[in-house]
Every structure is written in structure tokens, then in C-alpha cells.
Design a protein around this motif. Structure first.
Motif, mmCIF file in Angstrom:
data_model
loop_
_atom_site.group_PDB
_atom_site.id
_atom_site.type_symbol
_atom_site.label_atom_id
_atom_site.label_comp_id
_atom_site.label_asym_id
_atom_site.label_seq_id
_atom_site.Cartn_x
_atom_site.Cartn_y
_atom_site.Cartn_z
ATOM 1 N N ASN A 252 19.168 13.230 0.040
ATOM 2 C CA ASN A 252 19.547 14.206 -0.990
ATOM 3 C C ASN A 252 18.460 15.250 -1.238
ATOM 4 O OD1 ASN A 252 22.000 12.894 -1.414
ATOM 5 N ND2 ASN A 252 21.069 11.469 -2.860
ATOM 6 N N GLY A 253 17.344 15.152 -0.510
ATOM 7 C CA GLY A 253 16.268 16.124 -0.658
ATOM 8 C C GLY A 253 15.247 15.775 -1.717
ATOM 9 N N LYS B 223 0.845 -1.197 0.000
ATOM 10 C CA LYS B 223 0.000 0.000 0.000
ATOM 11 C C LYS B 223 0.880 1.246 0.000
ATOM 12 C CE LYS B 223 -3.843 2.200 2.334
ATOM 13 N NZ LYS B 223 -4.829 2.077 3.398
ATOM 14 N N TYR B 224 0.502 2.225 -0.816
ATOM 15 C CA TYR B 224 1.220 3.497 -0.914
ATOM 16 C C TYR B 224 0.961 4.325 0.338
ATOM 17 C CZ TYR B 224 2.604 8.060 -2.757
ATOM 18 O OH TYR B 224 3.199 9.282 -2.946
ATOM 19 N N LEU B 225 2.022 4.794 0.986
ATOM 20 C CA LEU B 225 1.905 5.562 2.225
ATOM 21 C C LEU B 225 2.146 7.050 2.033
ATOM 22 C CD1 LEU B 225 3.809 3.154 4.629
ATOM 23 C CD2 LEU B 225 1.345 3.382 4.326
ATOM 24 N N GLY B 226 2.741 7.434 0.918
ATOM 25 C CA GLY B 226 3.032 8.846 0.666
ATOM 26 C C GLY B 226 4.489 9.041 0.301
ATOM 27 N N GLU B 227 4.879 10.298 0.232
ATOM 28 C CA GLU B 227 6.245 10.653 -0.161
ATOM 29 C C GLU B 227 7.041 11.081 1.069
ATOM 30 O OE1 GLU B 227 7.408 11.272 -3.601
ATOM 31 O OE2 GLU B 227 5.639 10.218 -4.305
#
Length: 115
Positions: free
Chosen positions: A23-24, A14-18
Motif C-alpha cells: 500500500n506504499g 534486530k531492527y533492519l530498517g523500513e
């Protein structure tokens, strides 16, 4: 769909976010333990094409799994964007999810390998 042999172990992530790396740069985070289940694996097609002066390959596969509450999340709006599949150390983006005849017994997940 008749009886199905579920012989291949997959992990639905499941995708949790960014999050930002050291390195930013924003990198996606995935829940590696959202749901592990047995599936039937079938290679549907494979094609090779050229894009940006590089040869690319695309493998389309189908995973058939039993219907359950966690798999039902794939059928909701944006389910194909919020989940992906890990199978044998390979990652597959979900392209299409189909609840066979709306019987809530088997779900076909069509996915393409991330290369």
C-alpha cells in the motif's frame, strides 16, 4: 545477583530498517533470528491508563540473560532502539538494559509489552 534459573526461551530481534508494503506505507523490518536464548522472566509491574478516550494497558517485565557478544550489543548506544524481544508470541520493546555490576555475567533487560 546470585544464580539464576533460565527457564524461558526468548528471541532478541534486530531492527533492519523500513520497507514499503503493497500500500506504499513504510513498515519496520526485524531480523527474527538475531539471537535466541534462555532467560529468567519476571513481571515487574502492570498499569492501566486512559489515553485518547481508550483504555490502555502497559506491562513491564524483566528478562535476565547470560552476557555474550550478541547481548552486549544491547548495552551499546541506541541498543534499546535497535532491538526488541519476542516471548510467547508477544513483542516487548526494550526500555533499559543493565549489566549487573559490570561483571559481564548477567544482563537484566527491562521491557514493556507492545499492545
Amino acid at each position: 545477583m546470585a544464580k539464576c534459573r533460565l527457564t524461558e526461551r526468548i528471541t532478541i530481534q534486530k531492527y533492519l530498517g523500513e520497507v514499503q508494503n503493497e500500500n506504499g506505507f513504510d513498515v519496520p523490518m526485524w531480523d527474527d533470528c538475531y539471537y535466541k536464548c534462555w532467560s529468567n522472566f519476571k513481571a515487574v509491574s502492570g498499569k492501566e491508563y486512559e489515553a485518547a478516550k481508550a483504555t490502555q494497558t502497559q506491562n513491564i517485565v524483566t528478562f535476565t540473560v547470560r552476557y555474550c557478544k550478541k547481548v552486549a550489543e544491547l548495552l551499546k548506544k541506541d541498543g534499546t532502539k535497535n532491538f526488541r524481544i519476542q516471548y510467547q508470541d508477544k513483542i516487548f520493546n526494550i526500555e533499559y538494559v543493565y549489566d549487573f555490576e559490570n561483571l559481564h555475567e548477567w544482563v537484566d533487560v527491562k521491557a514493556s509489552e507492545v499492545v
